[in-house]
Structure formats: structure tokens, C-alpha cells
Design a protein around this motif. Structure first.
Motif, PDB file in Angstrom:
ATOM      1  N   ASN A 101      69.752  24.966  54.994  1.00  0.00           N
ATOM      2  CA  ASN A 101      69.690  24.051  53.853  1.00  0.00           C
ATOM      3  C   ASN A 101      70.848  23.057  53.830  1.00  0.00           C
ATOM      4  OD1 ASN A 101      67.305  25.223  52.845  1.00  0.00           O
ATOM      5  ND2 ASN A 101      68.479  26.825  51.807  1.00  0.00           N
ATOM      6  N   GLY A 127      66.453  21.359  53.329  1.00  0.00           N
ATOM      7  CA  GLY A 127      65.546  22.483  53.523  1.00  0.00           C
ATOM      8  C   GLY A 127      64.450  22.208  54.523  1.00  0.00           C
ATOM      9  N   GLY A 155      62.106  23.443  50.393  1.00  0.00           N
ATOM     10  CA  GLY A 155      62.550  22.127  50.840  1.00  0.00           C
ATOM     11  C   GLY A 155      62.292  21.079  49.784  1.00  0.00           C
ATOM     12  N   LYS A 206      70.225  25.626  47.795  1.00  0.00           N
ATOM     13  CA  LYS A 206      71.188  26.509  48.464  1.00  0.00           C
ATOM     14  C   LYS A 206      71.361  27.815  47.697  1.00  0.00           C
ATOM     15  CE  LYS A 206      74.299  26.954  51.811  1.00  0.00           C
ATOM     16  NZ  LYS A 206      73.940  26.915  53.237  1.00  0.00           N
TER      17      LYS A 206
END
Length: 450
Positions: free
Chosen positions: A339, A354, A404, A424
Motif C-alpha cells: 500500500n 493499493g 485499493g 494502510k
């Protein structure tokens, strides 16, 4: 054995300088070698001067947009020489700051190429030094393919020193460097043609993001030629001629007045380091390291673009600081490559963090759900323009985790930086949904998608 330095760094780019200063904070005696200006690619030939040129390229559109808000028309022209001079003056200013930072950290700077005599001995010019630990942070350099006449093409390193603005330019390559320069030059008023062998620019990024950027670039007047192979470059009295092949039978000649830019990738700067005098191993020209940035030689480490990790300035800095924390600070840690957010400073701008949709589907299959929004931001309504913003979330339905986030549009980098923190930390789509949006803003779309 007594050494001249506890740590000696070869390469004073962003990663090397960050490492040297962090190690010095822990009390290490540090030296650093650099043959060029301090700051490396990012400061001198990349992120900083390029972003300044991005800003410069946006003003014509801003002048035009202002008319929709009641401002009178602006008649303005670009002084190319002034812009380039101002950009390079800022680079020089940053060089001075880096020098002062190293001086304040009591890091000794040696001017010249660093080359290994053995694992603990490095020669820099006429001087030979020894070090307990050595860090290689020599970065990368642009590549030029073996094509007839390629010597007539410049690289991204040369773009910041052009004496005159080209009226027509061909960009060779569809990666982020080529795409960014295509947008910069187009915004500054140059006629731009971009050539790529792929079916779309920006291979490796999410397909929706790639499509949106390519369409946006085309709408802004950039001519993009996909699935094209460069055959040869020739310089004559008319300028520079590029011969390209669109298919097995069809060839075409493109003529530009002065410049073609080869943005066809970069390679690690690992030549002539004397690595043969050590146990350091290379793979495809890149230094092989473990998760602690250590090479096959136990006292030699490497970070940044000379390795096979993600080639981004903040990554090199984090790798270097993790090494210094571990080896000199007694705080064992490693760099996480999961990430890592990144931006593409094209027009329109894009940013991502992501997994792409394709990567997520390969890993999670049918459990992947896509949330997508495409709209015209409020800013463009009075300007009367059909500029679009695209936002996309990739979600694992089994866990509700956001895998993502991708965005194309104004301020994408600023917005995705905040989204990256959430991803994250393992945020779920429910966490996004529970967050109150800031209205009116484009960013609120990330917490209102259904």
C-alpha cells in the motif's frame, strides 16, 4: 579494526542523504561520496523541477477558466528562458540546503565517484577511505534503446536545460515520465505526439485510471499513437524525422522541429562501482538485497533505485532510515512495500494506492467488488468545461476491506495521500461509509459511493 568511518554512503541523493543524517544522529561517523550535485535525481532531474514545470503548464487553463467566473480575458505568453532559469535557480537553492544539512549533521562530503577496492575500502578520486558499513545509494539513469539514430533523442535529464521551447516534440514511451512530460509540454504550448508500443499508456496502473488519463490527454490536444514501434530517428535540415511502424506493412514519418524525448525506462546506476571486488550480487543490473537492505556482503547495504524495490523517492528515504535505525539506532525495522501511494502528475492528474482491479481479481477472484464514480467537479461548471474526475474503490466483499483506491482529477495526489492512511490501517468500506464527507468537495465522493 579501526575504520575511517562507521558508515560510508556512495551517492548523495534523497535516500543516501536521509540515511547519512539519520546514522549521524545516532552518533555514527559518516562520510558520503557524490560526483554530481547533492539531492540526486529527484531534486536535480526529477520530482522537483518537473513539478515546477507542471505548475507552469497549468496557467493557460487557469487564465481561460477565470473568464467563466467573470474575469476579463488574459493575453499572456511564456518566457521559456525565464521559466527554465527560475526552475534551475530553485534546484540550486535546494542543493545549498542539502549541503548545510550535511554540514550541520557533521557528515563529511567527498566529491567524486565512489568505487570499491574491497568490502571495507572505497576510493573517491585521489582519496581512499575505509568504513565499517557501506551503503550504496547511487540511484538510476534513463535508458536509450538500440535504435538507429537514437543519439538524436534527448532524455528526461535534458528537458530542464533546453535553451529554447520546441514548437513540436515527440515523446517516446508511455510510462509516467513520458506521459507527464507530454502534458507539461502541451500545457506550455508545444505540439505533442506521444508514441507507445502498448495498447494504452501507463502500463501497470489500474485500467480505468489508464483509460481516463489517456482520454483526458487526448481531449487536451495531445496526439497519442498506441501500438506503434519506433524504427529509426534521422536528423536533417528540416529537423528530426522519426520513422514508426503501425503494423507489419505500414510505416509513417513524423517530423519535429528540434526535439524527441526518449522516456523509455530507467536502469540502476551500478556500473563502475567495483562491485566485482565484493560479494555483492546483481540481478538485471540491480543490486540484490534482503528485507533489511543488506547485500550478499554482510557489511554492504543498498537502497533506492539501484535495487529492485519500488523506485520512488519516499521509498528510498524510508529504506535508508530503516537501515540506519536498525544498524545504528538499535531499533530493528524494515520497509513495508504494501500500500505505497503514488501519483502521476499528468493533466489530468492521477494518484493511486493499493491493488488495481486486475491485481485484486487475480488474488481474491469473485469476492472483489468495484465502486466507481465519474463526475464533473463544481469548479468546471462556470468555466464551461467538461473535465471529469474518476474515483474508484476496490473492495474485498468477504472482509469489506478496501484493497485499493484510484483517482483521476484535480488534486488527486493531495486526496489519495489521506486515503492511503486509511487503507494502510486496514479500513473497510463501512469505515468509508461512516465518514462524513466535506461538502462541497470532490473528495467527499470517496465516502459516498454506493
Amino acid at each position: 579494526m579501526t575504520y575511517d568511518f562507521d558508515l560510508f554512503v556512495i551517492g548523495a541523493g534523497s535516500g543516501g542523504i536521509a540515511t547519512a543524517r539519520r546514522a549521524a544522529e545516532y552518533g555514527a561517523k559518516v562520510g558520503i561520496a557524490e560526483f554530481d550535485r547533492l539531492g540526486g535525481t529527484c531534486v536535480n532531474r526529477g520530482c522537483v523541477p518537473k513539478k515546477l514545470m507542471v505548475y507552469a503548464s497549468h496557467f493557460p487553463e487557469l487564465f481561460s477558466d477565470a473568464e467563466g467566473y467573470g474575469w476579463s480575458a488574459v493575453q499572456s505568453s511564456l518566457d521559456w528562458e525565464k521559466m527554465i532559469t527560475t526552475v534551475n535557480n530553485e534546484v540550486n537553492r535546494l542543493n545549498g540546503i542539502y549541503q548545510r544539512m550535511l554540514d550541520n549533521s557533521k557528515v563529511e562530503v567527498l566529491e567524486g565517484y565512489g568505487k570499491f577496492v574491497d568490502a571495507h575500502t572505497i576510493v573517491v578520486g585521489e582519496r581512499q577511505v575505509t568504513a565499517d558499513k557501506v551503503l550504496i545509494a547511487v540511484g538510476g539513469q534513463p535508458t536509450k534503446p538500440n535504435i538507429l539514430g537514437i543519439e538524436h533523442a534527448i532524455t528526461s535529464d535534458d528537458m530542464f536545460h533546453l535553451k529554447q521551447q520546441p514548437q513540436r516534440i515527440v515523446i517516446l514511451g508511455g510510462g509516467y515520465i513520458g506521459s507527464e512530460f507530454a502534458c507539461i509540454m502541451n500545457g506550455l504550448g508545444t505540439e505533442v505526439t506521444q508514441i507507445t508500443r502498448s495498447d494504452m499508456i501507463l502500463r501497470g496502473f489500474d485500467d480505468d485510471l489508464r483509460n481516463e488519463i489517456q482520454q483526458g490527454m487526448t481531449n487536451h490536444g495531445i496526439k497519442i499513437l498506441n501500438k506503434v514501434q519506433l524504427i529509426a530517428i534521422e536528423k536533417d535540415a528540416e529537423g528530426i524525422k522519426l520513422t514508426v511502424r503501425k503494423d507489419e506493412e505500414t510505416e509513417e514519418t513524423i517530423v519535429v522541429d528540434a526535439v524527441s524525448l526518449a522516456a523509455l525506462g530507467r536502469k540502476p546506476n551500478t556500473q563502475n562501482l567495483g562491485l566485482e571486488n565484493t560479494k555483492v550480487k546483481l540481478h538485471d543490473g540491480a543490486i540484490v538485497v534482503d528485507k533489511y537492505s543488506c547485500t550478499e556482503e554482510e557489511n554492504i547495504y543498498a537502497v533506492g533505485d539501484c535495487t529492485k524495490t519500488i523506485n520512488l523517492t519516499p521509498v528510498a528515504i524510508n529504506e535508508g532510515r530503516a537501515f540506519a535505525d536498525t544498524v545504528f539506532g538499535g531499533k530493528s525495522r524494515t520497509m513495508s512495500y504494501e500500500n505505497v501511494p503514488t501519483a502521476i502528475f499528468t493533466t489530468p492528474e492521477a494518484a493511486t494506492v493499493g491493488l488495481t482491479e486486475a491485481e485484486a481479481r487475480e488474488k481474491y477472484g469473485d469476492a472483489v467488488k468495484i465502486y466507481r464514480s465519474r463526475f464533473r467537479p463544481m469548479y468546471y461548471t462556470l468555466a464551461g468545461k467538461e473535465e471529469k474526475t474518476m474515483m474508484k474503490l476496490v473492495v474485498d466483499q468477504n472482509t469489506d476491506k478496501v484493497l485499493g483506491a484510484h483517482m483521476v482529477g484535480t488534486n488527486a495526489a493531495e486526496i489519495i495521500q489521506g486515503i492511503a492512511i486509511a487503507i494502510k490501517m486496514g479500513a473497510t468500506k463501512a469505515n468509508f461509509d461512516a465518514t462524513v464527507g466535506i461538502h462541497p468537495s470532490s473528495a467527499e465522493e470517496f465516502v459516498t459511493m454506493r
